[in-house]
Enzyme design. Structure first.
Site, short mmCIF file in Angstrom:
data_model
loop_
_atom_site.label_atom_id
_atom_site.label_comp_id
_atom_site.label_asym_id
_atom_site.label_seq_id
_atom_site.Cartn_x
_atom_site.Cartn_y
_atom_site.Cartn_z
CE LYS A 116 -4.39 -1.68 0.82
NZ LYS A 116 -5.28 -2.16 1.86
CE LYS A 196 -5.84 -9.83 -1.74
NZ LYS A 196 -6.92 -9.71 -0.79
CE LYS A 199 -13.72 -5.87 -0.82
NZ LYS A 199 -13.39 -5.51 0.55
P1 ADP Z 1 -9.88 -6.92 -0.71
O1 ADP Z 1 -8.46 -7.42 -0.69
O2 ADP Z 1 -10.59 -7.26 -1.94
O3 ADP Z 1 -9.99 -5.46 -0.33
P2 ADP Z 1 -10.51 -7.48 2.03
O4 ADP Z 1 -9.10 -7.07 2.33
O5 ADP Z 1 -11.61 -6.62 2.56
O6 ADP Z 1 -10.64 -7.68 0.46
O7 ADP Z 1 -10.71 -8.98 2.53
C1 ADP Z 1 -11.79 -9.45 3.29
C2 ADP Z 1 -11.59 -10.94 3.55
O8 ADP Z 1 -11.58 -11.68 2.32
C3 ADP Z 1 -10.26 -11.28 4.25
O9 ADP Z 1 -10.47 -12.38 5.13
C4 ADP Z 1 -9.37 -11.69 3.11
O10 ADP Z 1 -8.32 -12.53 3.52
C5 ADP Z 1 -10.36 -12.41 2.20
N1 ADP Z 1 -9.91 -12.32 0.80
C6 ADP Z 1 -9.76 -11.18 0.08
N2 ADP Z 1 -9.32 -11.45 -1.16
C7 ADP Z 1 -9.21 -12.80 -1.23
C8 ADP Z 1 -8.80 -13.69 -2.27
N3 ADP Z 1 -8.46 -13.24 -3.46
N4 ADP Z 1 -8.79 -15.02 -2.01
C9 ADP Z 1 -9.16 -15.49 -0.78
N5 ADP Z 1 -9.55 -14.69 0.23
C10 ADP Z 1 -9.58 -13.37 0.03
#
Ligand code: ADP
Ligand code: TRP
Length: 335
Positions: A116, A196, A199
Site C-alpha cells: 500500500k 490476488k 476490490k
Molecule cells: P480486498 O483485498 O478485496 O480489499 P478485504 O481485504 O476486505 O478484500 O478482505 C476481506 C476478507 O476476504 C479477508 O479475510 C481476506 O483474507 C479475504 N480475501 C480477500 N481477497 C481474497 C482472495 N483473493 N482469495 C481469498 N480470500 C480473500
C-alpha cells in the site's frame, strides 16, 4: 462453566464483495455457524476503509451493501452478531492503547503496508501503517479464539498474537491469543492471473454480477499459459479455474478434471464451462436474496442495531479491565 469458542472476522466496505472474499472467507463464516459451537461476531470495518481515498457521502451506502452481501451469502443474524466497527467506539480506543505495545518495526515489515505504501506513495497516511493495530483491537476486544480469513491476513494475525502476548506480559492476562482459520481456498487469484483477486485491482468477479457478465469474465480468465490448445497437457496446480473447482465442484469431479487436464483431454474452454455449471447455481440465490434485502432496508438496519448492542455488551467489560490494568480512566481515579 467452559467459555464458548468465539469467532470474529471482518471485511472492509470498499466496493462490491468478490468471489475471493466469498471463497476465502464469507462462505466459511456461514459454514462455521452451522455447527452451533461458536459464538460469532462479524464486523464491517468502516474505520479501516477510511485509510484509503474515499467519499464520505458514499460510505454509508457501501456499509449497507456489505451488510446485504453478508446476509445474502448466508450469515444468519439469529446465529451471529453483525455490526459496524464505528458503531462500537471501543475499537478505536483500544487501538490507541495497543499502539503503546506495538513495535514500529513490526508494522513496517507487514507485506500489506509495503504494497500500500508503494501504491499511495505520494499520499501516505499514518493509518496505512497502523491499520493492523486497529485489526488487533477488533479481535482482542472480544477475546476471540478463532479468526476465519484468507491467507493475506495471516501475517496480520501473527502480529495480533504478538501484540496480545506483549500486552498480557506487561499488564496481566486480559487478552486471548487468536488463531487464524483458513478455508480450503484461502487465496483466489484475480481473473488476469497476475495478483490476488481484490476490490482495488480491477481483476475481480463481483458476487452479485449478472450471470451473463460472469460467463463473459470466466471465458476470458487466465489459465495455464503453456496450454494453448486441446491436447496440450495443463497444470491444474497453477490454474485459478482449477482452484475455483476445488471450492465448488465435488471431490470426484475435481479429481477427474485434474487427470483430464494433465493428460490434455480436457480443454480450458470445457473446463470453464464445467465451472460455470457449478458457479452460477451457487451465486444465483445470493444475488436474489441480495435484491430482496435491498428492497427491505428497515429489516437490514435492525440487524446492525442488535449487532452493535451485542458487540458493546462484550466490548464494555473488556475495556473496563484494560483501563484498570493500564491505570487509565475515571474508575481508577476513584471518580
Ligand atoms: P480486498 O483485498 O478485496 O480489499 P478485504 O481485504 O476486505 O478484500 O478482505 C476481506 C476478507 O476476504 C479477508 O479475510 C481476506 O483474507 C479475504 N480475501 C480477500 N481477497 C481474497 C482472495 N483473493 N482469495 C481469498 N480470500 C480473500
Ligand atoms: N484487515 C482485514 C482485511 O483487510 C479486515 C479486518 C479488519 C479483519 N479487522 C479484522 C479481519 C478483524 C479479521 C478480523 O481484509
Amino acid at each position: 462453566m467452559t467459555k464458548p469458542l468465539r469467532i470474529l472476522s471482518g471485511m472492509q466496505p470498499t466496493g462490491e464483495l468478490h468471489l475471493g472474499n466469498y471463497l476465502g472467507a464469507l462462505k466459511q463464516w456461514a459454514a462455521l455457524l452451522q455447527g452451533g459451537q461458536f459464538e460469532a461476531l462479524f464486523c464491517i470495518v468502516d474505520a479501516h476503509a477510511i485509510t484509503a481515498p474515499y467519499e464520505a457521502s458514499e460510505l454509508p451506502s457501501k456499509v449497507h451493501d456489505a451488510l446485504v452481501t453478508y446476509l445474502a451469502a448466508g450469515l444468519d443474524p439469529e446465529r451471529c452478531s453483525i455490526f459496524v466497527q464505528s458503531h462500537v467506539p471501543e475499537h478505536m480506543e483500544l487501538a490507541w492503547y495497543l499502539n503503546a505495545v506495538t513495535p514500529l518495526g513490526d508494522l513496517q515489515r507487514m507485506t500489506q503496508f509495503k504494497e500500500k505504501s508503494e501504491q499511495h506513495k505520494h499520499n501516505l497516511n499514518a493509518g496505512i501503517l497502523t491499520y493492523p493495530i486497529l485489526m488487533a483491537a477488533d479481535i482482542l476486544l472480544y477475546k476471540a479464539n478463532t479468526v476465519p480469513v484468507g491467507d493475506d491476513q495471516v501475517q496480520h494475525l501473527e502480529l495480533t498474537r504478538e501484540i496480545c502476548r506483549r500486552f498480557n506480559a506487561r499488564f496481566g492476562e486480559i487478552f486471548v491469543e487468536p488463531q487464524p482459520k483458513l478455508s480450503s481456498t484461502p487465496r483466489i487469484m484475480g481473473l488476469d492471473g497476475q495478483a490476488k483477486m481484490s476490490k482495488s485491482k480491477n481483476n475481480a468477479l463481483g458476487l452479485l454480477e449478472e450471470p451473463k457478465a460472469i460467463e463473459k469474465k470466466i471465458k476470458k480468465a487466465f489459465t495455464d499459459p503453456l496450454k494453448l490448445k486441446l491436447g496440450d497437457p495443463g497444470r491444474p496446480e497453477i490454474c485459478n479455474i482449477f482452484t475455483m473447482h476445488t471450492a465448488l465442484s465435488s471431490k470426484a469431479q475435481v479429481d477427474e478434471i485434474a487427470v483430464n487436464c494433465r493428460s490434455g483431454k480436457l480443454g480450458c474452454g470445457e473446463c470453464k464451462q464445467l465451472l460455470l455449471n457449478v458457479l452460477l447455481p451457487e451465486l444465483e440465490p445470493i444475488r436474489h436474496r441480495a435484491a430482496e434485502l435491498k428492497a427491505n432496508p428497515k429489516r437490514v438496519l435492525k440487524v446492525l442495531n442488535d449487532g452493535a448492542a451485542a458487540a458493546h455488551a462484550i466490548a464494555d467489560p473488556t475495556m473496563k479491565q484494560v483501563r484498570r490494568a493500564m491505570g487509565l480512566g475515571r474508575e481508577v481515579s476513584g471518580l
